[in-house]
Write an enzyme that holds these catalytic residues in place. Sequence first.
Site, mmCIF file in Angstrom:
data_model
loop_
_atom_site.group_PDB
_atom_site.id
_atom_site.type_symbol
_atom_site.label_atom_id
_atom_site.label_comp_id
_atom_site.label_asym_id
_atom_site.label_seq_id
_atom_site.Cartn_x
_atom_site.Cartn_y
_atom_site.Cartn_z
ATOM 1 N N HIS A 207 0.818 -1.215 0.000
ATOM 2 C CA HIS A 207 0.000 0.000 0.000
ATOM 3 C C HIS A 207 0.855 1.270 0.000
ATOM 4 O O HIS A 207 0.337 2.364 -0.244
ATOM 5 C CB HIS A 207 -0.930 0.002 1.215
ATOM 6 C CG HIS A 207 -2.288 0.568 0.934
ATOM 7 N ND1 HIS A 207 -2.515 1.571 0.015
ATOM 8 C CD2 HIS A 207 -3.499 0.274 1.454
ATOM 9 C CE1 HIS A 207 -3.796 1.863 -0.013
ATOM 10 N NE2 HIS A 207 -4.431 1.087 0.846
ATOM 11 N N ASP B 231 -2.104 2.095 -4.783
ATOM 12 C CA ASP B 231 -3.366 2.549 -4.190
ATOM 13 C C ASP B 231 -4.422 1.462 -4.325
ATOM 14 O O ASP B 231 -4.409 0.657 -5.276
ATOM 15 C CB ASP B 231 -3.858 3.820 -4.872
ATOM 16 C CG ASP B 231 -2.933 5.005 -4.633
ATOM 17 O OD1 ASP B 231 -2.248 5.008 -3.588
ATOM 18 O OD2 ASP B 231 -2.891 5.911 -5.490
#
Length: 422
Positions: free
Chosen positions: A394, A398
């Site tokens: 992450h 995204d």
Amino acid sequence: MGTHVIKMPDIGEGIAQVELVEWFVKVGDVIAEDQVVADVMTDKATVEIPSPVSGKVLALGGQPGEVMAVGSELIRIEVEGGGNHIDTPQAKPAEAEPEPVPAKPHTEPHTPAQPTIAAQHPAAPIVPREPHDKPLASPAVRKRALDAGIELRYVQGSGPAGRILHEDLDAFISRPHISASQPPSGYARRNDSEQVPVIGLRRKIAQRMQDAKRRVAHFSYVEEIDVTALEALRQQLNAKYGESRGKLTLLPFLVRAMVVALREFPQINATYDDEAQVITRHGAVHVGIATQADNGLMVPVLRHAEAGSLWGNASEIARVAHAARNNKANRDELSGSTITLTSLGALGGIVSTPVVNTPEVAIVGVNRMVERPVVVDGQIVVRKMMNLSSSFDHRVVDGMDAALFIQAMRGLLEQPACLFVE
């Protein structure tokens, strides 16, 4: 007579230390030139160390699991002639014989095999090991024994250092059953335990998984896919071309879908150097193929998947996976991947949460294909369904991009003709 000392070789890539995984000889053995004496492991691969001379083993320079410096003494051999070493007090006494640890199965052991107990006394009672004894066996042998309800301490091994092989299990199962020597019931009370040293490949796996979970901000995304049309296409291609080009599994189709989807999402075919704070997006798609071997998980690499044909990629996947399972993959075949594909096949379950193979930023996981009823155009029909359970870093990827990437793969796999449209 002279003494020849083999030192830990420089395996390259600036490696200063390697781990001693397994000995294939012991003090007192007479060995031949080019005989493999030990396995050592770098961060990337297991390397066999052969002897350049013939002679008698005088001393071993370390224990399995020990990290040794390049250039340190590995083994000392008595040879005809002058040797390459002036005798000095030995760093390791000849009496210190390390107990081999089963880092991986070895199909050509370098110590004479002992006959199995069945071959010696077909009807003789089995004398079990003591409960604290630790029989040597590969994970595959242990699982097979567990499935068959056999306690390995009752099985005599014919491999190096008494290692239990598959043929030893076959001999044990085919023995006449003698009531006095039956293994205890699976419901009997037990107080035994077993300690398994974390060395070799298992140590590397543990270190990499711990490092990945510590450094990567993992998140997972699961998408359901109707693979009915894809499976029909695969079967048709195998029926028509299987004899001449080889049988296709689902993996090359998944690789193709990944390659096509990555054209739209180049940020996912990337590696992240978190120390330098640099993301590298790769044009080449080097797919790591997570492969389960007897001694642990390995990730051989399908290079330039973006340029390979369906059958070309299928052939290369089979080749590198076979090399990994047989511990024959070299360093180049086990490094340099830009994204990983992991599949447990029929054992894939419904959902999984794979661990990102750092420094990559994405791993695509394949779950089990099942037939079940689904609603299509208002009608209940039976379809072949499969989940993709994938994980991402992450810090780099995204959530929206991850979801769109997997959905792009879904669209390609559900309409497989699109895989081949340029």
